[in-house]
Design a protein around this motif. Structure first.
Motif, PDB file in Angstrom:
ATOM      1  N   UNK A  39      40.431  36.888  37.034  1.00 17.10           N
ATOM      2  CA  UNK A  39      41.526  36.563  37.168  1.00 17.10           C
ATOM      3  C   UNK A  39      42.344  36.930  35.772  1.00 17.10           C
ATOM      4  N   UNK A  40      42.004  36.691  34.711  1.00 14.97           N
ATOM      5  CA  UNK A  40      42.733  37.246  33.255  1.00 14.97           C
ATOM      6  C   UNK A  40      43.055  38.472  33.284  1.00 14.97           C
ATOM      7  N   UNK A  41      41.998  39.507  33.790  1.00 19.45           N
ATOM      8  CA  UNK A  41      42.077  40.921  33.818  1.00 19.45           C
ATOM      9  C   UNK A  41      43.112  41.179  34.813  1.00 19.45           C
TER      10      UNK A  41
ATOM     11  N   UNK B 229      43.816  26.904  31.620  1.00 22.17           N
ATOM     12  CA  UNK B 229      44.938  27.447  32.403  1.00 22.17           C
ATOM     13  C   UNK B 229      44.321  27.534  33.827  1.00 22.17           C
ATOM     14  N   UNK B 230      43.153  27.991  34.016  1.00 25.19           N
ATOM     15  CA  UNK B 230      42.373  28.035  35.133  1.00 25.19           C
ATOM     16  C   UNK B 230      41.458  27.185  35.555  1.00 25.19           C
TER      17      UNK B 230
ATOM     18  N   UNK C  67      47.367  29.233  43.838  1.00 21.06           N
ATOM     19  CA  UNK C  67      45.916  29.013  44.459  1.00 21.06           C
ATOM     20  C   UNK C  67      45.404  30.557  44.568  1.00 21.06           C
ATOM     21  N   UNK C  68      44.130  30.667  44.035  1.00 20.39           N
ATOM     22  CA  UNK C  68      43.623  32.230  44.185  1.00 20.39           C
ATOM     23  C   UNK C  68      42.040  31.769  44.836  1.00 20.39           C
ATOM     24  N   UNK C  69      41.961  32.409  46.118  1.00 22.18           N
ATOM     25  CA  UNK C  69      40.614  32.591  46.701  1.00 22.18           C
ATOM     26  C   UNK C  69      39.532  33.541  45.716  1.00 22.18           C
TER      27      UNK C  69
ATOM     28  N   UNK D  72      42.814  27.889  40.578  1.00 19.65           N
ATOM     29  CA  UNK D  72      44.036  27.603  40.453  1.00 19.65           C
ATOM     30  C   UNK D  72      44.707  28.097  39.224  1.00 19.65           C
ATOM     31  N   UNK D  73      45.612  28.659  39.106  1.00 21.17           N
ATOM     32  CA  UNK D  73      46.291  29.379  37.868  1.00 21.17           C
ATOM     33  C   UNK D  73      47.865  29.145  37.794  1.00 21.17           C
ATOM     34  N   UNK D  74      48.298  28.347  36.976  1.00 18.48           N
ATOM     35  CA  UNK D  74      49.866  28.272  36.919  1.00 18.48           C
ATOM     36  C   UNK D  74      50.171  27.765  38.097  1.00 18.48           C
TER      37      UNK D  74
END
Length: 87
Positions: A73-75, A4-5, A30-32, A25-27
């Motif tokens: 990210x999961x946390x 998923x990530x 965009x995550x830096x 990238x999750x769902x």
């Protein structure tokens, strides 16, 4: 690894922040992600003086960095800007 990530094979040295950024990238979001120069130097037990050396150290630690970023990210351990920071 969580499918998923996703991590793109892109990285950028930011001299002002003294950190390397790499995207996740999750769902669809965009995550830096950032890893500090200090963390890279500590992991490699040496000092880097050029952008090429810093990016080579990042590449050598990429798998571990993606694992750390994924866990953060999961946390949902985002900073005030919505980014993930390692080190």
């Amino acid at each position: 690894m969580n499918q998923d990530i996703l991590f793109a094979d892109i990285q950028h040295w930011d001299r002002e922040k003294q950190a390397v950024s790499f995207p996740a990238q999750q769902a669809g979001a965009l995550i830096t992600c950032w890893v500090s120069l200090a963390w890279l130097q500590q992991q490699e037990a040496q000092t880097f003086s050029s952008e090429a050396e810093i990016l080579a150290a990042f590449a050598a630690s990429r798998y571990d960095l993606e694992e750390l970023a994924e866990a953060l990210i999961e946390d949902e351990a985002f900073n005030a800007d919505g980014d993930i920071e390692i080190g």
